[in-house]
Design a protein around this motif. Structure first.
Motif, short mmCIF file in Angstrom:
data_model
loop_
_atom_site.label_atom_id
_atom_site.label_comp_id
_atom_site.label_asym_id
_atom_site.label_seq_id
_atom_site.Cartn_x
_atom_site.Cartn_y
_atom_site.Cartn_z
N THR A 19 0.84 -1.20 0.00
CA THR A 19 0.00 0.00 0.00
C THR A 19 0.87 1.25 0.00
N GLY A 20 0.68 2.09 -1.01
CA GLY A 20 1.35 3.38 -1.03
C GLY A 20 2.80 3.35 -1.44
N ARG A 21 3.33 2.23 -1.86
CA ARG A 21 4.72 2.17 -2.30
C ARG A 21 4.89 0.97 -3.23
N ARG A 22 6.06 0.91 -3.83
CA ARG A 22 6.35 -0.19 -4.75
C ARG A 22 6.48 -1.52 -4.01
N GLY A 23 6.31 -2.60 -4.77
CA GLY A 23 6.52 -3.92 -4.21
C GLY A 23 5.27 -4.76 -4.26
N VAL A 24 5.43 -6.03 -4.60
CA VAL A 24 4.28 -6.93 -4.70
C VAL A 24 4.73 -8.35 -4.37
N GLY A 25 3.85 -9.06 -3.66
CA GLY A 25 4.06 -10.49 -3.46
C GLY A 25 3.29 -11.23 -4.54
N VAL A 26 3.92 -12.24 -5.16
CA VAL A 26 3.26 -13.02 -6.21
C VAL A 26 3.38 -14.50 -5.86
N LYS A 47 7.17 -15.32 -4.37
CA LYS A 47 8.31 -14.42 -4.20
C LYS A 47 7.82 -13.00 -3.98
N PHE A 48 8.72 -12.15 -3.50
CA PHE A 48 8.43 -10.73 -3.36
C PHE A 48 9.26 -9.98 -4.38
N LEU A 49 8.62 -9.10 -5.15
CA LEU A 49 9.28 -8.32 -6.19
C LEU A 49 9.22 -6.84 -5.79
N PRO A 50 10.33 -6.24 -5.41
CA PRO A 50 10.31 -4.92 -4.76
C PRO A 50 10.02 -3.73 -5.65
N ASP A 51 10.20 -3.84 -6.97
CA ASP A 51 10.12 -2.67 -7.83
C ASP A 51 8.81 -2.55 -8.61
N VAL A 52 7.85 -3.41 -8.34
CA VAL A 52 6.60 -3.41 -9.10
C VAL A 52 5.70 -2.27 -8.63
N ARG A 53 5.14 -1.53 -9.61
CA ARG A 53 4.37 -0.34 -9.28
C ARG A 53 2.86 -0.58 -9.19
N SER A 54 2.33 -1.58 -9.92
CA SER A 54 0.88 -1.72 -10.01
C SER A 54 0.43 -3.15 -9.72
N VAL A 55 -0.83 -3.27 -9.29
CA VAL A 55 -1.41 -4.59 -9.06
C VAL A 55 -1.49 -5.37 -10.37
N LEU A 56 -1.86 -4.70 -11.47
CA LEU A 56 -1.98 -5.38 -12.76
C LEU A 56 -0.65 -6.01 -13.16
N HIS A 57 0.42 -5.24 -13.02
CA HIS A 57 1.74 -5.81 -13.36
C HIS A 57 2.04 -7.01 -12.47
N GLY A 58 1.68 -6.91 -11.18
CA GLY A 58 1.89 -8.03 -10.27
C GLY A 58 1.10 -9.25 -10.67
N GLU A 59 -0.15 -9.07 -11.09
CA GLU A 59 -0.98 -10.22 -11.52
C GLU A 59 -0.35 -10.90 -12.73
#
Length: 292
Positions: free
Chosen positions: A141-148, A160-172
């Motif tokens: 929330t409010g910053r980069r990073g996504v768990g996939v 894994k956790f990807l620290p530089d991802v900006r959006s939920v769509l990119h994470g999906e």
């Protein structure tokens, strides 16, 4: 820019060494498999150099040097040392960008060639069954990073956790890429609760940026494979979707809280145990999606 990879593999059962080549000009991918008898280091090095010769022959007709990654470290070091003798190629020392996807394609080409060389009596009498895998992403929330994460019904999973991802769509989409790369040896049915991700795979996506490049990598990974996608309603009790969601959240929260590895593993084990204990056959909210 033209990108090429050389992947080495050996089989002691048949006594053979393989080198798979995949070359991409950004639009099409060409593959080639070279074979040598023997499974020693000499055979492994020789077939990799055969593959390099094939790539270099193509590179000499290109308008600019071909970027080449060789997964065999010993061969790569030797080619780097002799780099001045081969100006038509630039040897890449790390597997980044499109390289992992091309290595997957080269590996699939080797598997196909190996199947052709395997005696008929040793082949399976029935085709491989389809594997169903659910995917999901959990955004900070409010910053980069996504768990996939992706997971199949028997508990086999990746997260894994990807620290530089900006959006939920990119994470999906990255979660879907994780699935098609991680479960590569049989027909695949990918479940996602992101209709936007399915739309991207169907062609409705930005022409530039991280989303477009991820879609292209997924297409490279699935080219020539039996892969289909379906939408499943999120948070609707579908066991695989719920497990994928919990695994993605666990990957994100484990990073945010800097949890010890043992604690993260215990959380994951609990999620997988709950999935395996769920009676099979639940198909809440399943709709067929558009394939790439």
């Amino acid at each position: 820019m033209t990108l090429a990879v050389i992947l080495s593999r050996q089989t002691t059962r048949l006594g053979l060494s393989f080198a798979g080549v995949a070359v991409s000009d950004g639009t099409t991918v060409r593959t080639q498999v070279l074979v040598r008898t023997g499974t020693g280091d000499d055979s492994r090095h020789a077939v990799a150099l055969d593959a390099f010769e094939a790539v270099y022959e193509q590179a000499t007709t290109a308008a600019e040097p071909v970027a080449l990654h060789v997964n065999d470290a010993e061969v790569r070091v030797a080619l780097l040392a002799a780099g001045g003798s081969f100006p038509a190629v630039d040897i890449l020392t790390s597997a980044r960008g499109r390289v992992p996807a091309l290595l997957q394609i080269a590996g699939a080409a080797i598997s196909t060639r190996l199947a052709e060389l395997t005696p008929r009596r040793a082949r399976a009498s029935t085709p491989p069954t389809e594997t169903t895998v659910a995917t999901d992403a959990s955004k900070c929330t409010g910053r980069r990073g996504v768990g996939v994460a992706c997971v199949r019904v028997d508990g086999a999973h990746r997260q894994k956790f990807l620290p530089d991802v900006r959006s939920v769509l990119h994470g999906e989409l990255l979660a879907i890429e994780l699935a098609v790369a991680g479960f590569a040896n049989r027909p695949l049915h990918v479940l996602t609760d992101s209709q936007a991700a399915l739309a991207c795979l169907g062609g409705d996506h930005p022409k530039l940026g991280d989303v477009a490049s991820t879609v292209e990598r997924i297409r490279l990974l699935t080219r020539g494979r039996a892969v289909r996608y379906s939408w499943v309603r999120g948070h609707d009790g579908h066991p695989l979707n719920e497990a994928a969601h919990r695994l993605a959240v666990a990957a994100r929260r484990g990073h945010e809280a800097d949890l010890p590895t043992d604690t993260r593993n215990a959380v994951t084990d609990n999620i997988i145990s709950s999935l395996i204990a769920t009676p099979p056959g639940t198909t809440h909210g399943l709709r067929t999606g558009r394939a790439a």
